[in-house]
Enzyme design. Structure first.
Site, PDB file in Angstrom:
ATOM      1  CG  ASP A 243      -1.935  -1.075   1.258  1.00 34.94           C
ATOM      2  OD1 ASP A 243      -2.032  -1.802   0.260  1.00 34.94           O
ATOM      3  OD2 ASP A 243      -2.655  -1.193   2.262  1.00 34.94           O
ATOM      4  CG  ASP A 402     -11.404  -2.029  -0.378  1.00 35.15           C
ATOM      5  OD1 ASP A 402     -10.465  -2.824  -0.263  1.00 35.15           O
ATOM      6  OD2 ASP A 402     -11.333  -1.013  -1.097  1.00 35.15           O
TER       7      ASP A 402
HETATM    8  O1  1PR Z   1     -10.839   2.796  -4.993  1.00 35.22           O
HETATM    9  O2  1PR Z   1      -9.932   2.210  -7.198  1.00 35.22           O
HETATM   10  O3  1PR Z   1      -9.049   4.181  -5.986  1.00 35.22           O
HETATM   11  O4  1PR Z   1      -8.569   1.876  -5.221  1.00 35.22           O
HETATM   12  C1  1PR Z   1      -8.044   2.134  -3.970  1.00 35.22           C
HETATM   13  C2  1PR Z   1      -7.315   0.901  -3.548  1.00 35.22           C
HETATM   14  O5  1PR Z   1      -6.613   1.202  -2.355  1.00 35.22           O
HETATM   15  C3  1PR Z   1      -8.236  -0.263  -3.268  1.00 35.22           C
HETATM   16  O6  1PR Z   1      -7.667  -1.444  -3.780  1.00 35.22           O
HETATM   17  C4  1PR Z   1      -8.285  -0.330  -1.740  1.00 35.22           C
HETATM   18  O7  1PR Z   1      -8.348  -1.675  -1.311  1.00 35.22           O
HETATM   19  C5  1PR Z   1      -6.962   0.276  -1.346  1.00 35.22           C
HETATM   20  N1  1PR Z   1      -7.017   1.043  -0.082  1.00 35.22           N
HETATM   21  C6  1PR Z   1      -7.631   2.221   0.099  1.00 35.22           C
HETATM   22  N2  1PR Z   1      -7.421   2.632   1.378  1.00 35.22           N
HETATM   23  C7  1PR Z   1      -6.669   1.706   1.975  1.00 35.22           C
HETATM   24  C8  1PR Z   1      -6.170   1.743   3.345  1.00 35.22           C
HETATM   25  O8  1PR Z   1      -5.558   0.794   3.831  1.00 35.22           O
HETATM   26  N3  1PR Z   1      -6.432   2.828   4.051  1.00 35.22           N
HETATM   27  N4  1PR Z   1      -5.700  -0.402   1.294  1.00 35.22           N
HETATM   28  C9  1PR Z   1      -6.415   0.692   1.054  1.00 35.22           C
HETATM   29  C10 1PR Z   1      -6.154  -1.602   1.136  1.00 35.22           C
HETATM   30  C11 1PR Z   1      -5.757  -3.711   1.687  1.00 35.22           C
HETATM   31  C12 1PR Z   1      -4.833  -4.714   1.244  1.00 35.22           C
HETATM   32  C13 1PR Z   1      -3.876  -5.055   2.337  1.00 35.22           C
HETATM   33  C14 1PR Z   1      -4.387  -6.356   2.836  1.00 35.22           C
HETATM   34  C15 1PR Z   1      -3.419  -7.189   3.557  1.00 35.22           C
HETATM   35  N5  1PR Z   1      -5.219  -2.440   1.577  1.00 35.22           N
HETATM   36  O9  1PR Z   1      -4.211  -4.439   0.063  1.00 35.22           O
HETATM   37  O10 1PR Z   1      -2.623  -5.028   1.836  1.00 35.22           O
HETATM   38  O11 1PR Z   1      -5.526  -6.091   3.649  1.00 35.22           O
HETATM   39  O12 1PR Z   1      -2.991  -6.619   4.732  1.00 35.22           O
HETATM   40  P1  1PR Z   1      -2.471  -7.538   5.922  1.00 35.22           P
HETATM   41  O13 1PR Z   1      -1.882  -8.759   5.298  1.00 35.22           O
HETATM   42  O14 1PR Z   1      -1.412  -6.731   6.594  1.00 35.22           O
HETATM   43  O15 1PR Z   1      -3.645  -7.828   6.792  1.00 35.22           O
HETATM   44  P2  1PR Z   1      -9.661   2.832  -5.857  1.00 35.22           P
END
Ligand code: 1PR
Length: 550
Positions: A243, A402
């Protein structure tokens, strides 16, 4: 540097191929017109996406006679992915569009009744009759992504003089590579197959593959083939996810949230900084990650589209990381800072040209799915998913989901698809459904994961990245109930995500669900475990994994 010619006829991630060719010591000369083909000595025909789209592009630009003349003249030719498929006479993907017909046979589609299609991941390309064919190795794995294939029939192509390497997916054995005389083609992507793929490219570029083929007298099709066919070769894919966002100082950093909150718990609440994206991607590649995913988790509204920070990250990463790269975040129709409208397809194109193999769409997919149901499930071809998958193939479009759990007391307490959960809610509720969110979990919508994933599958998405906000960053394991529910509803592959805290969690998700891949983030970033430790653990428990070849 010696030269190899590359045919630049269709969109796709050719940057990685160029990087891989340079890595093995060759320089790329572009073929930009049919006349240029005559100047080529060694010619590579890359290809991703749709058979009909590629072949009609080649045909309308006048390339087909020039390609046939190159092959007939006995000059070295290599086809990759759809470049292999183009050698066949036809494909069920577009029956009206003829191929080159060098192999007088027609491709068909993988059967998806008992397995996910497309076939995505690391599989074999084994040729027991000629075990050193173009430096393909029996124990190596190669990266495939395709829905159509030529089914292997023992002895059939061999009788026509072809050496054939195969992979097996479920109960289907397919052609993974073919070679005859000056022609060599792979269904897999050598430029995405790590060191094993670079070896194959080198064998084509330096002519050693063709030379060895000419000297080798194949010992026919023997018993080894049966043993090889019987062995399903697809490995369990382990993906590292980064991320990425700007921190408060404006530097791009890899961060990681707890249930999507990426700020430190300390008083200053700064953005958690876990390292630099390009360096971390390389580290995970060297640990054996099967893919690397970058998610731009904050909007780029204030940044000119041409300066999107992820473009530079992809360019630099693709110079040293030879496994598939996915990029997500902000892939939607947008308006540039100067007021110009930029379509999601144009943004995706910039990413593909910078080294991405897949784009991942989050919020925009939810909005599109809502409209799909409002409009009575009619598709007009105008969504980002439809447009990008039409231009680059379904395999290039991932939808990142999500979801959040919503507890209900009874199965029919909501119109949404519920499951009975082993983990009751705060008031003892025994049922739950998963609500989709947008904007990084900030807004919850009245759409469930089943509705979303079925809608995007219909639109042409090739894969689902299934996060879970309740589990994200908890180190408590994947949400197996969620994964099972989604897997029963769709045919395209699913990447399980959120909650991985140790190698055992990967084992659980692969043993207790039919997920196609699993992704981890925090446990790798914090240095608690390496990707290799996860794979070693899976391997020890008998699951097939790709070993990193240094
Ligand atoms: O909506 O098309 O602009 O895409 C935004 C992207 O950013 C989406 O894929 C959304 O999942 C991601 N995103 C937005 N905000 C966050 C945040 O964390 N605040 N991250 C975010 C999502 C989730 C996973 C993460 C796993 C594993 N991250 O990618 O890496 O949950 O984590 P872990 O193994 O540590 O539990 P758009």
């Amino acid at each position: 540097m010696p030269k190899v010619h590359l045919l630049d006829y269709v969109a796709g991630n050719v940057r990685s191929l160029v990087n891989a060719i340079e890595k093995v010591g060759y320089e790329v000369d572009w073929v930009r017109s049919p006349e240029d083909v005559a100047n080529a000595e060694k010619l590579i025909l890359p290809g991703v996406g749709h058979f009909g789209h590629c072949l009609s592009q080649l045909s309308s630009a006048g390339y087909l006679p020039a390609l046939r003349a190159h092959i007939d003249a006995g000059k070295p030719f290599m086809g990759i992915c759809v470049g292999l498929q183009a050698l066949f006479s036809a494909s069920a993907e577009d029956p009206d569009c003829p191929g080159l017909g060098v192999l007088p046979r027609a491709l068909d589609r993988f059967d998806d009744t008992a397995k996910s299609v497309p076939h995505i991941g690391w599989n074999n390309a084994s040729c027991p009759a000629n075990p050193t064919l173009y430096d393909l190795r029996q124990d190596s794995k190669y990266y495939y992504v395709h829905s159509y294939k030529y089914p292997y029939k023992k002895g059939e192509l061999e009788e026509l003089g072809w050496a054939v390497a195969t992979g097996t997916y479920g109960s289907e054995t397919f052609v993974g590579a073919v070679a005859k005389g000056n022609v060599f083609a792979t269904q897999f992507h050598p430029e995405k197959s790590g060191v094993a793929g670079l070896r194959v490219l080198r064998a084509f570029c330096d002519g050693s593959g063709a030379k060895a083929l000419a000297e080798h007298v194949p010992h026919g099709v023997d018993g080894d083939v049966d043993e090889m066919i019987a062995r399903e070769g697809l490995t369990r894919r382990v993906i590292a996810c980064l991320d990425v966002r700007a921190n408060d100082q404006g530097d791009l950093v890899v961060t990681k949230g707890d249930q999507y909150d990426v700020r430190e718990k300390s008083e200053n609440r700064s953005v958690r900084n876990l390292g630099k994206p390009v360096e971390m991607a390389k580290k995970y590649y060297e640990q054996g990650a099967d893919e690397v995913t970058f998610l731009n988790i904050t909007s780029f509204r204030d940044c000119p589209v041409a300066d999107l920070p992820m473009l530079e990250i992809l360019r630099r990463t693709s110079e040293t990381v030879f496994v598939p790269l996915t990029v997500g975040g902000g892939i939607r129709d947008t308006v540039d800072v100067d007021g110009t409208k930029v379509s999601a397809l144009e943004i995706a194109t910039m990413y593909f040209k910078s080294g991405a193999d897949k784009v991942s769409i989050g919020s925009d997919a939810v909005i599109a799915a809502e409209e799909y149901y409002r409009g009575g499930k009619v598709l007009y071809g105008n969504t980002a998913i439809e447009q990008i998958s039409k231009a680059y193939g379904n395999q290039a479009v991932v939808v990142s989901v999500d979801p959040k759990r919503v507890y209900v007391p009874k199965q029919d307490a909501t119109r949404h698809a519920t499951i009975k959960t082993k983990y009751p809610g705060p008031k003892g509720e025994e049922y739950c459904w998963y609500a989709c969110t947008i904007k990084g979990g900030r807004e919850t919508r009245d759409l469930d994961v089943i509705e979303l994933t079925q809608a995007v599958e219909a639109m042409g998405a090739g894969e689902i990245l299934l996060n879970c906000i309740d589990k994200d960053g908890t180190n408590s394991g994947f949400d197996l109930e969620l994964i099972r529910q989604v897997k029963t509803a769709i045919r395209i592959p699913v990447i399980a995500s959120s909650g991985a805290g140790n190698p055992g969690h990967f084992l659980d998700v692969f043993q207790e669900t039919t997920t196609d891949a699993a992704l981890g983030a925090g446990m790798f970033h914090r240095g608690e475990y390496t990707v290799q430790q996860v794979k070693d653990h899976l391997g020890e428990k008998g699951l097939p994994v790709r070993k990193f070849e240094g």
